[in-house]
Scaffold this motif. Structure first.
Motif, PDB file in Angstrom:
ATOM      1  N   PHE A 126      -1.776  -2.360   0.183  1.00  0.00           N
ATOM      2  CA  PHE A 126      -1.194  -3.167   1.256  1.00  0.00           C
ATOM      3  C   PHE A 126      -2.244  -3.463   2.328  1.00  0.00           C
ATOM      4  O   PHE A 126      -2.361  -4.603   2.810  1.00  0.00           O
ATOM      5  N   LEU A 127      -3.028  -2.458   2.715  1.00  0.00           N
ATOM      6  CA  LEU A 127      -4.098  -2.681   3.680  1.00  0.00           C
ATOM      7  C   LEU A 127      -5.094  -3.713   3.153  1.00  0.00           C
ATOM      8  O   LEU A 127      -5.588  -4.557   3.907  1.00  0.00           O
ATOM      9  N   GLU A 128      -5.390  -3.628   1.861  1.00  0.00           N
ATOM     10  CA  GLU A 128      -6.297  -4.592   1.244  1.00  0.00           C
ATOM     11  C   GLU A 128      -5.702  -5.997   1.332  1.00  0.00           C
ATOM     12  O   GLU A 128      -6.396  -6.963   1.678  1.00  0.00           O
ATOM     13  N   ARG A 129      -4.415  -6.140   1.037  1.00  0.00           N
ATOM     14  CA  ARG A 129      -3.734  -7.431   1.129  1.00  0.00           C
ATOM     15  C   ARG A 129      -3.791  -7.973   2.562  1.00  0.00           C
ATOM     16  O   ARG A 129      -3.962  -9.182   2.774  1.00  0.00           O
ATOM     17  N   LEU A 130      -3.634  -7.091   3.543  1.00  0.00           N
ATOM     18  CA  LEU A 130      -3.630  -7.504   4.944  1.00  0.00           C
ATOM     19  C   LEU A 130      -5.029  -7.801   5.488  1.00  0.00           C
ATOM     20  O   LEU A 130      -5.162  -8.249   6.620  1.00  0.00           O
ATOM     21  N   GLY A 131      -6.052  -7.527   4.679  1.00  0.00           N
ATOM     22  CA  GLY A 131      -7.416  -7.731   5.139  1.00  0.00           C
ATOM     23  C   GLY A 131      -7.923  -6.630   6.047  1.00  0.00           C
ATOM     24  O   GLY A 131      -8.903  -6.810   6.767  1.00  0.00           O
ATOM     25  N   LEU A 132      -7.282  -5.460   5.991  1.00  0.00           N
ATOM     26  CA  LEU A 132      -7.648  -4.342   6.853  1.00  0.00           C
ATOM     27  C   LEU A 132      -8.531  -3.317   6.144  1.00  0.00           C
ATOM     28  O   LEU A 132      -8.927  -2.320   6.752  1.00  0.00           O
ATOM     29  N   ASP A 137       4.168  -3.901   8.223  1.00  0.00           N
ATOM     30  CA  ASP A 137       2.946  -4.090   9.006  1.00  0.00           C
ATOM     31  C   ASP A 137       3.325  -4.027  10.479  1.00  0.00           C
ATOM     32  O   ASP A 137       3.778  -5.005  11.069  1.00  0.00           O
ATOM     33  N   ASP A 138       3.179  -2.853  11.057  1.00  0.00           N
ATOM     34  CA  ASP A 138       3.502  -2.640  12.469  1.00  0.00           C
ATOM     35  C   ASP A 138       2.274  -2.017  13.135  1.00  0.00           C
ATOM     36  O   ASP A 138       2.344  -0.968  13.764  1.00  0.00           O
ATOM     37  N   ARG A 139       1.122  -2.658  12.930  1.00  0.00           N
ATOM     38  CA  ARG A 139      -0.153  -2.065  13.328  1.00  0.00           C
ATOM     39  C   ARG A 139      -0.229  -1.708  14.805  1.00  0.00           C
ATOM     40  O   ARG A 139      -0.959  -0.785  15.184  1.00  0.00           O
ATOM     41  N   ASP A 140       0.521  -2.418  15.662  1.00  0.00           N
ATOM     42  CA  ASP A 140       0.506  -2.111  17.092  1.00  0.00           C
ATOM     43  C   ASP A 140       1.576  -1.102  17.509  1.00  0.00           C
ATOM     44  O   ASP A 140       1.677  -0.749  18.684  1.00  0.00           O
ATOM     45  N   GLY A 141       2.388  -0.642  16.549  1.00  0.00           N
ATOM     46  CA  GLY A 141       3.391   0.369  16.852  1.00  0.00           C
ATOM     47  C   GLY A 141       4.529  -0.112  17.715  1.00  0.00           C
ATOM     48  O   GLY A 141       5.088   0.657  18.501  1.00  0.00           O
TER      49      GLY A 141
END
Length: 313
Positions: free
Chosen positions: A101-107, A24-28
């Motif tokens: 994984f996105l589902e787990r992260l709430g995204l 999870d590196d959503r901000d890069g």
């Protein structure tokens, strides 16, 4: 975040045992170097996986920005790397695991997910599993094609593959699913005899490498009132080696066998791989859909200093 940071939180997941380290590196912020990918994917000194998948906001990457220009809803980008550290276009099993994984992260909570990949936008939805055991994820894999065109379709091949363990080279058909594949048909006993600890030799040599699928057609059967084809497959993945499953490879295998079967061939195909079974559907618009399970098995905290030290001779 840099690779020099003390720890890195990761998740381990798989789709029909094609396994991945998820970040999870959503901000890069992470410097996801080829060396770090190899360290994370190492099965003895790292966590282990067929590849590494990073969740990153599409706007944070040039490739993602290009996707957003075509599809503004594709806000998340699947940054996929092979286990050897090389950058890959995408991964069919990985897309499903990425969605979970996105589902787990709430995204992701909507009916459909549009996500960016280096092979373009991929759309994912939840579907019922054929056996009723948990939800599957279905992915529109985009357009598939036979790069050799009508001549290759008519001949049934456009390449030759020498597979270790088999006595003679075999004709093969090239199939593009956003990444390159070369499909070889074998008999059942030959499938087990093939040695995929070494890469098959493909001629002409593909300019960007290729995944090689070895397939055994198993005929047709009726599933939920629909006639479906059935094949068994092993795969040698470019930059990885033999894996327990390959999503784009399953699409390539099914579409190659469907092409060989000619007019009247089923649109739905079940593909058995060492790690399980996936379903491939040829769609009316020339796209193919891949459906199968996605499982997240663990969350972990990686000691990066220990992982780096474990790779040293």
């Amino acid at each position: 975040m840099t690779a020099a940071s003390a720890t890195l939180r990761v998740t381990k997941g798989h789709g029909t045992q094609n396994d991945f380290v998820l970040l999870d590196d959503r901000d890069g912020d992470l410097d996801l170097s080829p060396e770090l990918v190899r360290e994370l994917a190492d099965r003895r000194a790292g966590l282990g996986g067929d590849g590494v998948i990073r969740v990153v906001a599409s706007r944070r990457l040039p490739e993602g920005a290009a996707v957003l220009a075509d599809e503004p809803s594709a806000t998340w980008f699947m940054d996929y790397r092979n286990a050897d550290g090389s950058v890959a276009e995408m991964c069919g099993n990985g897309v499903r695991v990425f969605a979970a994984f996105l589902e787990r992260l709430g995204l992701w909570s909507d009916d459909e997910l549009a996500l960016g990949t280096r092979a373009g936008v991929r759309r994912v939805r939840r579907v019922a599993a054929p056996d009723g055991d948990g939800p599957w994820f279905a992915v529109d894999m985009g357009a598939w094609s036979v790069p050799g065109g009508a001549d290759a379709v008519a001949a049934g091949y456009d390449a030759e593959v020498d597979v270790p363990g088999l006595q003679v080279a075999r004709p093969a058909l090239s199939v593009d699913v956003g990444n390159p594949h070369t499909v070889v048909v074998l008999r059942e006993e030959e499938l087990g005899a093939a040695d995929l600890t070494r890469a098959p030799l493909v001629l002409p040599v593909p300019p960007h490498g290729t995944n090689v699928e070895l397939v055994v057609p198993l005929g047709e059967r009726e599933v939920d009132g629909v006639v479906a084809g059935h094949v068994r497959m092993r795969v040698h993945e470019r930059g990885v080696g033999e894996t327990r499953s390959c999503g784009t490879g399953a699409v390539a295998a099914a579409m190659a066998v469907r092409t060989w079967a000619g007019s009247g061939a089923p649109d739905v195909w079940f593909v058995d791989v060492p790690g399980g079974t996936v379903r491939v559907t040829a769609l009316a618009d020339g796209h193919a859909e891949l459906a199968g399970p996605a499982v997240l098995v663990a969350d972990a905290e990686i000691d990066l200093a220990a992982v780096v030290a474990g790779r040293r001779p």
